[in-house]
Design a protein around this motif. Structure first.
Motif, short mmCIF file in Angstrom:
data_model
loop_
_atom_site.label_atom_id
_atom_site.label_comp_id
_atom_site.label_asym_id
_atom_site.label_seq_id
_atom_site.Cartn_x
_atom_site.Cartn_y
_atom_site.Cartn_z
N LYS A 35 0.86 -1.18 0.00
CA LYS A 35 0.00 0.00 0.00
C LYS A 35 0.90 1.23 0.00
N VAL A 36 0.98 1.86 -1.15
CA VAL A 36 1.87 3.00 -1.29
C VAL A 36 1.07 4.28 -1.10
N THR A 37 1.54 5.11 -0.17
CA THR A 37 0.91 6.41 0.01
C THR A 37 1.93 7.37 0.61
N GLY A 38 1.69 8.66 0.47
CA GLY A 38 2.63 9.64 1.01
C GLY A 38 3.92 9.68 0.20
N ALA A 39 4.90 10.41 0.73
CA ALA A 39 6.14 10.62 0.00
C ALA A 39 6.97 9.35 -0.10
N GLU A 40 6.98 8.55 0.98
CA GLU A 40 7.82 7.36 0.96
C GLU A 40 7.18 6.24 1.79
#
Ligand SMILES: [Zn+2]
Length: 831
Positions: free
Chosen positions: A797-802
Motif C-alpha cells: 500500500k503506497v501512500t505519502g512521499a515514501e
C-alpha cells in the motif's frame, strides 16, 4: 433554498399569471415564433441602472452602470433584454470538478469577469427583479434592440437560437417547469461568454464559451443548482423528461441519387401535460409535414438548411401540438421528410449512411430503449442490413424492400446498404454473425490502389528492358503495397471478417456474459481510418482494421498519427464490437459516465489483442496509452491535466480537442485494467475468475439499462479483495476518487536491498511516490525474479512521499520489480 425556487415563488405570487397561461394555450405557434424572433424593443422600457444585482444560484451578475432595455412582451411575458455599460459576473463553484475545470480554463478557482454588453433571454423573474431595482423611462430602445438582434442572428445562424425553448414556456400551462435564464456577456478577456440557469436540465447551471473560430463549445462549469452533486442528480437521469418515446415505426426510402425519404411514425408518452416537443433531426433532412393521429398538420420549426455542411449544433425540430396532450395518454405523430447528404455515395455500389439524425428523437441519450419497426427501401440492385431481425424482403418497383423488427428494445437504430458479398456463421449459442462486405473497393481503397500502382510502375526498373508493360507486371507482383491491398479484396476479406468478429465475440462472452442479440451483422465502412460505429446487432468497421501490422506499415509507413495507427488495428475493431455490451446492453446515465462505454470498449479492444496477438501486444497498448496521457497537446497541456475522466465530453474544448478521447477512452480503459489486476489471482483455477464474475454481474444487473459511475463502483465493491479495502468499510471510494473523479498519474521510485538469510532473504527498501497529491494511495504489486521466472509476491500500500518495507522471504531472489503487468497506471524508476 436555491435562487430559482425563490423566483418560482415570485412567479406564483403574480396575480396576472393564471389568465396569461390560459391565453398562451390558445396562442398561434407560428405567430408566437415570429414575434419572438423579431423581438421589438420597447421605448418605454429602458432604464439607467446602478448596481442592479441578479443572483442565479452561485453566480452573481451586477449591472454596475449603463442602460438596460426590454423587448415588448410576447404572450403576455417579457422575455428578452439587452444591456450596455459596465457589468460583472462572479462565480465560485464548490464541487472539486468545477473548481479544477474553471482553474484549467481561466487560471483561477473563482471566476470574476467584467462585461460591456449583454443579452438576456429568460422566462424567470429577471424583468421583475430589474424593475424593482431601476426606474424605467423613455430611452434609446433602438440601439439596444440592434444589439439583441445581432446576437440573436448569430444564434440563429448556428441553430442555437432560443425560440424553441421560449415556445415551450409560452405554450405551457406550467411555465415554471421550463424556467430558464440565459445571459450572453461580451468580455474583453474571453469574447462572448454564456451563463445559463435552466430548470429542464439536471445540471441547471452552466458557464460556457462558444468558440466560433474553432466551432467548439467550451463548457467551463456545469453543475446542479442548490448545492447538489452530479452523482446524486444523475442517479435518476430521466426525471426531467416531460415525455418519453414509446416506439418507432420508420419507413425509409433511399433513391438512386442518395436522397433519403422518411415517414416516421413515433409514439410518445407524456408524463406531464405537453404542448411543445423539442426534437432533434439532421437539418439536412427537410421536414415536409408533421401530422397528428387525426391527420391534422401541425406547426413545426427547423433551423436553416445547412446544404450538406456538417452541423454539430442546430439540428432541432420543434413541433407544437394543436392542443395540450394530457399526461399518461400516448399519442402518435407522423413526420414526413427528405434530403440529401445523410446518405453519401463512396464508390460503385458503396454507400455510407449517417449514424445519427435520420429519424426524429428526443435527444441522443442512451438512457431509454425503444422497439423499432423499420421498413427500408433501397435501389433494387442492392442489399440492405439494419438493426433488428429481418421479417420481410421483396422487390417493389425500382426498390428492394426489407423490414426489420427489434425483439429487444434498443437505444438507437442504424442501417447500411450496397452491393455486398454476404456470408454467415453461427456461434455456439445460436447467434448468427453475418458479414456484408462491399464487392467493389470504396474511393479510399481505390485511391490507395492507384497510388501504389503508379508508384510501383515508377519504382521498378524493368530488368529485361522490354518496355513498360513487363515492368508493370513485375512491379505488381513484387510491390508489397499491392499485396497488402490484395488482402482487402472482398473475396478474401469476407472470410477473415467473419472469423475475426466471431472470435472477438467469444472472448467477450467469456468475460462479460452472453451476446445479447440474435445476430451481429458487420459491414465494412467505406470511409477512411479513424471511424467505426456500432448499433445493437450491427457494426460498421473500417476494412483497414483487417490488415496486419506489416501490411499497415507497408501501406502507410510513418504517415499516420498515433491515434490513426490505433484506429486501423484489430484492437479498434474489437473496441467497436464490444460496444454491443458497453453502450447497448449497459448504457450510461450521463456524459460523466460515458467512460463506462468508451473506456470499457477501449479495454475490451486491448483484451482481444491480448488473446489474438499475445501479452506483449496488450502491454504495449497500455504503455502507448500511458505515454499519450503524459504527453502534451498542441497547446502544451499535459493530457492528464485537462481534467478527470468524470468531466466526460467537456474534456474536449476548442483549444484542446483531444481531451475526451485521450482521457475517457485511454485512461478509462486503464481504470478497468487496474481493477482487473487488483482482482487477478495467480493461484486461483481461473486467475481472472473474480474479474469475470464482477463484469458479468454488472451486465446482468444493468441489462438494457443505463448505469452510472456510482452504480459500477457498487458492483466493484461486491467483488473487492481484502487488499482492496484500502480505506475500510467495504468501499472503493478511495480508488474512484483518484482515478475517475480526480487527476494525477503517480511516479514510483523503488530502492531496495536483498540480504541473504539462513533461509531465504530479507528484503528491505522503500517506494517513493511523486507527481500526485500526498494523500494519493494505491495498491502497488511487487514482483520477484527467480531465474527466468517472474512471480507476484504481493501488494504494497503506497501512500505519502515514501513507503518503507522490510520482509523476510523464504526463497532466494535475484531481483525485485514493480508493476510487471502494468498493474497500475504509473511510471516506475529503479534506484
Ligand atoms: Zn467507442
Amino acid at each position: 433554498m436555491n435562487s430559482r425556487a425563490v423566483s418560482f415563488l415570485i412567479l406564483a405570487g403574480s396575480l396576472a399569471l393564471a389568465p396569461l397561461g390560459a391565453a398562451a394555450q390558445a396562442a398561434d405557434p407560428q405567430a408566437t415564433w415570429t414575434a419572438l424572433s423579431q423581438a421589438s424593443f420597447d421605448p418605454a422600457k429602458v432604464a439607467s441602472v446602478k448596481d442592479v444585482t441578479l443572483q442565479r444560484d452561485l453566480a452573481r451578475l451586477i449591472l454596475r452602470s449603463g442602460t438596460v432595455g426590454f423587448a415588448q412582451p410576447v404572450g403576455g411575458r417579457v422575455l428578452q433584454a439587452a444591456f450596455r455599460g459596465s457589468g460583472s459576473l462572479s462565480l465560485a463553484p464548490r464541487l472539486p470538478l468545477e473548481i479544477q475545470q474553471l482553474k484549467f480554463h481561466t487560471g483561477a478557482e473563482e471566476f470574476q469577469v467584467e462585461f460591456t454588453e449583454a443579452v438576456f433571454i429568460f422566462s424567470d423573474s429577471t424583468y421583475d427583479e430589474v424593475a424593482a431595482q431601476a426606474q424605467f423611462a423613455a430611452g434609446d430602445a433602438a440601439s439596444l434592440g440592434k444589439l439583441f438582434a445581432d446576437r440573436n442572428q448569430k444564434l440563429t445562424y448556428y441553430g442555437l437560437n432560443f425560440e424553441p425553448r421560449l415556445l415551450r414556456v409560452l405554450l405551457s400551462r406550467q411555465p415554471e417547469e421550463y424556467a430558464f435564464f440565459h445571459a450572453e456577456l461580451k468580455t474583453d478577456k474571453y469574447g462572448w461568454l454564456w451563463f445559463d440557469l435552466d430548470a429542464t436540465r439536471l445540471e441547471e447551471v452552466t458557464l460556457a464559451q462558444f468558440d466560433e473560430s474553432r466551432y467548439a463549445f467550451n463548457t467551463w462549469c456545469s453543475f446542479p443548482a442548490g448545492g447538489r452533486t452530479p452523482q446524486e442528480v444523475w442517479q435518476k437521469p430521466d426525471v426531467k423528461y416531460d415525455m418519453v418515446t414509446q416506439s418507432y415505426n420508420l419507413d425509409i426510402t433511399v433513391e438512386k441519387d442518395t436522397t433519403l425519404r422518411g415517414v416516421a411514425r413515433v409514439t410518445f408518452l407524456p408524463r406531464e401535460p405537453v404542448r411543445v416537443l423539442e426534437l432533434a433531426l439532421d437539418a439536412n433532412l427537410r421536414v415536409e409535414q408533421v401530422a397528428d393521429a387525426a391527420g391534422a398538420a401541425l406547426a413545426f420549426f427547423q433551423p436553416r438548411d445547412p446544404k450538406g455542411r456538417f452541423t454539430q449544433f442546430g439540428n432541432y425540430l420543434t413541433v407544437a401540438l394543436a392542443a395540450e396532450a394530457p399526461a399518461g395518454q400516448p399519442f402518435e405523430l407522423t413526420f414526413r421528410y427528405a434530403g440529401k447528404h445523410v446518405v453519401t455515395s463512396e464508390g460503385a455500389g458503396v454507400f455510407f449512411a449517417s449514424s445519427y439524425g435520420w429519424y426524429p428523437t428526443l435527444g441522443d441519450d442512451f438512457i431509454f430503449r425503444y422497439p423499432f419497426d423499420l421498413t427500408l427501401r433501397v435501389p433494387k440492385d442492392y442489399d440492405a442490413v439494419a438493426v433488428g431481425n429481418k421479417t420481410d424482403e421483396r422487390k417493389e418497383g425500382d426498390h428492394k424492400l426489407t423490414r426489420w423488427v427489434t425483439d429487444v428494445p434498443v437505444a438507437v437504430a442504424g442501417f447500411a446498404f450496397g452491393r455486398y458479398y454476404i456470408r454467415e456463421q453461427e456461434l455456439p449459442n445460436g447467434a448468427k454473425v453475418q458479414v456484408y462486405v462491399n464487392r467493389n473497393p470504396d474511393k479510399f481503397i481505390r485511391d490507395l490502389q492507384l497510388a501504389a500502382e503508379q508508384q510501383g510502375a515508377q519504382l521498378v526498373e524493368d530488368p529485361s528492358g522490354q518496355g513498360r508493360g513487363t515492368g508493370e507486371t513485375y512491379g505488381r507482383s513484387s510491390d508489397p503495397r499491392l499485396a497488402a491491398l490484395e488482402s482487402l479484396n472482398p473475396a478474401r476479406f469476407g472470410g477473415t471478417m467473419l472469423t475475426e468478429v466471431s472470435n472477438s465475440l467469444k472472448v467477450f462472452e467469456a468475460y462479460f456474459g452472453p451476446y445479447p442479440y440474435k445476430k451481429l451483422a458487420v459491414s465494412n465502412i467505406p470511409l477512411d481510418y479513424g471511424y467505426g460505429q456500432g448499433w445493437p446487432g450491427l457494426l460498421y468497421v473500417s476494412s483497414l482494421t483487417f490488415i496486419d501490422s506489416t501490411q499497415r506499415h507497408v501501406l502507410f509507413g510513418g504517415r499516420l498519427s498515433a491515434r490513426e495507427q490505433v484506429n486501423i488495428t484489430d484492437r479498434f475493431r474489437a473496441h467497436e464490437t464490444s460496444h454491443q455490451w458497453w453502450g447497448h446492453v449497459v448504457g450510461w446515465k450521463s456524459y460523466h459516465d460515458q467512460w463506462l462505454s468508451e473506456g470499457f470498449a477501449e479495454f475490451s479492444g486491448l483484451l482481444y489483442a491480448q488473446y489474438r496477438r499475445g501479452t506483449q501486444e496488450f502491454l504495449s497498448g497500455l504503455r502507448g496509452g500511458r505515454e499519450e496521457l503524459l504527453n502534451k497537446d498542441r497547446e502544451g497541456a499535459v493530457y492528464d491535466d485537462l481534467g478527470p475522466i468524470y468531466a466526460g465530453v467537456r474534456l474536449s474544448s476548442g483549444k484542446h480537442p483531444g481531451g475526451y478521447s485521450t482521457l475517457v477512452y485511454t485512461k478509462g480503459g486503464w481504470v478497468l485494467h487496474m481493477i482487473r489486476m487488483m482482482m487477478f489471482d495467480p493461484r486461483a483455477p481461473d486467475p481472472e475468475g473474480r474479474f469475470k464474475a464482477m463484469m458479468q454481474d454488472f451486465t446482468k444487473t444493468f441489462y438494457n439499462q443505463p448505469a452510472s459511475t456510482e452504480d459500477f463502483k457498487h458492483v466493484v465493491e461486491k467483488y473487492m479483495t481484502p487488499e482492496m479495502q484500502m480505506a475500510g468499510g467495504g468501499k472503493m471510494d478511495w480508488f474512484f476518487k483518484q482515478w475517475v473523479y480526480g487527476t494525477g498519474i503517480p511516479h514510483y521510485t523503488l530502492s531496495y536491498a536483498l540480504e541473504p538469510q539462513a533461509q531465504g532473504v530479507r528484503l528491505r527498501g522503500s517506494i517513493k511516490q511523486s507527481r500526485v497529491p500526498p494523500g494519493f494511495a494505491m495498491l502497488v504489486p511487487i514482483y520477484a525474479t527467480m531465474g527466468t521466472q517472474v512471480t507476484r509476491l504481493g501488494w504494497i500500500k503506497v501512500t505519502g512521499a515514501e513507503t518503507p518495507f522490510d520482509v523476510n522471504l523464504p526463497m532466494a531472489i535475484d531481483k525485485i520489480t514493480l508493476n510487471e503487468w502494468e498493474d497500475v497506471l504509473a511510471t516506475v524508476e529503479y534506484k
